[in-house]
Design an enzyme around this catalytic site. Structure first.
Site, mmCIF file in Angstrom:
data_model
loop_
_atom_site.group_PDB
_atom_site.id
_atom_site.type_symbol
_atom_site.label_atom_id
_atom_site.label_comp_id
_atom_site.label_asym_id
_atom_site.label_seq_id
_atom_site.Cartn_x
_atom_site.Cartn_y
_atom_site.Cartn_z
ATOM 1 N N MET A 23 1.993 4.986 -2.390
ATOM 2 C CA MET A 23 1.818 5.600 -1.071
ATOM 3 C C MET A 23 3.166 5.662 -0.351
ATOM 4 O O MET A 23 4.049 4.845 -0.607
ATOM 5 C CB MET A 23 0.803 4.811 -0.249
ATOM 6 C CG MET A 23 -0.638 5.030 -0.713
ATOM 7 S SD MET A 23 -1.848 4.173 0.307
ATOM 8 C CE MET A 23 -1.775 5.123 1.825
ATOM 9 N N PHE A 24 3.312 6.602 0.523
ATOM 10 C CA PHE A 24 4.528 6.798 1.348
ATOM 11 C C PHE A 24 5.759 7.182 0.518
ATOM 12 O O PHE A 24 6.891 6.999 0.956
ATOM 13 C CB PHE A 24 4.830 5.551 2.197
ATOM 14 C CG PHE A 24 3.632 5.029 2.910
ATOM 15 C CD1 PHE A 24 3.105 5.725 3.996
ATOM 16 C CD2 PHE A 24 2.995 3.874 2.490
ATOM 17 C CE1 PHE A 24 1.971 5.266 4.650
ATOM 18 C CE2 PHE A 24 1.857 3.412 3.141
ATOM 19 C CZ PHE A 24 1.346 4.102 4.212
ATOM 20 N N SER A 25 5.520 7.704 -0.714
ATOM 21 C CA SER A 25 6.654 8.117 -1.547
ATOM 22 C C SER A 25 6.882 9.631 -1.480
ATOM 23 O O SER A 25 7.790 10.142 -2.120
ATOM 24 C CB SER A 25 6.429 7.666 -2.998
ATOM 25 O OG SER A 25 5.294 8.325 -3.551
ATOM 26 N N THR A 28 2.558 14.170 -1.630
ATOM 27 C CA THR A 28 1.920 15.353 -1.054
ATOM 28 C C THR A 28 2.966 16.306 -0.485
ATOM 29 O O THR A 28 2.850 17.525 -0.607
ATOM 30 C CB THR A 28 0.908 14.943 0.033
ATOM 31 O OG1 THR A 28 -0.074 14.082 -0.566
ATOM 32 C CG2 THR A 28 0.195 16.142 0.620
ATOM 33 N N GLU A 94 -4.404 14.034 -4.400
ATOM 34 C CA GLU A 94 -5.220 12.815 -4.504
ATOM 35 C C GLU A 94 -5.991 12.776 -5.831
ATOM 36 O O GLU A 94 -7.178 12.446 -5.879
ATOM 37 C CB GLU A 94 -6.198 12.713 -3.319
ATOM 38 C CG GLU A 94 -5.526 12.734 -1.966
ATOM 39 C CD GLU A 94 -4.828 11.432 -1.602
ATOM 40 O OE1 GLU A 94 -4.768 10.496 -2.444
ATOM 41 O OE2 GLU A 94 -4.320 11.350 -0.463
ATOM 42 N N CYS A 150 10.888 -0.048 0.018
ATOM 43 C CA CYS A 150 10.157 -1.277 0.293
ATOM 44 C C CYS A 150 10.320 -1.671 1.765
ATOM 45 O O CYS A 150 11.443 -1.822 2.253
ATOM 46 C CB CYS A 150 10.657 -2.403 -0.610
ATOM 47 S SG CYS A 150 9.845 -3.983 -0.294
ATOM 48 N N CYS A 185 8.481 -7.718 -4.115
ATOM 49 C CA CYS A 185 7.803 -8.042 -2.857
ATOM 50 C C CYS A 185 6.293 -7.776 -2.901
ATOM 51 O O CYS A 185 5.569 -8.203 -2.005
ATOM 52 C CB CYS A 185 8.415 -7.261 -1.709
ATOM 53 S SG CYS A 185 10.164 -7.601 -1.445
HETATM 54 ZN ZN ZN Z 1 11.001 -5.405 -1.752
#
Ligand code: ZN
Length: 191
Positions: A23-25, A28, A94, A150, A185
């Protein structure tokens, strides 16, 4: 000697492109960019998304950066085939929410001479490959892996961190439930 092939030019040749990552890469966003360019070239473009995703809009695909494109919602992958008949370019967002039948559908469309561009999450919130993305990646001609950053350390991120203890594989939601994390992380939330 140089061999010449009389049929070595693209006539009705389709293919599959997969855009995948956490996600958030920007998956879309990248899908929309490619589809808009196809439209500028006056190609006929159909945009599909599964019904499960209703977080922003019922009739558009919308990236987190608020780029959007009109789309059709379908219940299942098989519904795409009759809809796609008269289009040259098929965009599917999606994709991880479709059944494994999506792999057969995308290959059938590509075999039929269409350009198929598929975007979807490659891993769930535990870091487990998200079917049918692995099968799509294996049968696609072109693969783009998008990375986020990240939130915790600033390294390139390829995992989606769920910030709630919810154990469902699919929790559709916005930015406050998920964030992008790197390998170091990312952790699996305690049950
Ligand atoms: Zn990280």
């Amino acid at each position: 000697m140089i061999e010449t092939y009389t049929h070595a030019f693209p006539v009705k040749t389709g293919w599959i492109e997969v855009i995948t990552g956490c996600m958030f890469s920007g998956k879309t966003e990248e899908l929309i960019r490619r589809l808009k360019r196809a439209r500028i070239a006056r190609q006929t473009v159909l945009v599909i998304k599964p019904r499960v995703d209703n977080r922003f809009s019922l009739t558009e695909i919308v990236s987190h950066s608020e780029q959007s494109l009109d789309s059709l919602m379908v219940e299942k992958a098989e519904d795409i085939l009759p809809l796609a008949k008269d289009f040259q370019v098929i965009g599917i967002d999606e994709a991880q929410f479709f059944s494994p039948a999506l792999v057969m559908v995308c290959n059938e469309l590509a075999d039929d001479g269409k350009r198929v561009i598929v975007a979807g999450l490659d891993q769930d919130y535990k870091g487990v490959p998200f079917d049918p993305m692995p099968q799509l990646l294996a049968t696609a001609e072109y693969i783009t892996k998008t990375l986020a950053i990240c939130v915790n350390c600033g390294n390139p991120a390829d995992r989606t961190q769920r910030k709630t203890a919810d154990q469902d594989r699919v929790v559709v939601g916005a930015g406050n439930i998920y964030e992008a994390r790197c390998r170091k992380c990312h952790y699996i939330p305690k049950e």
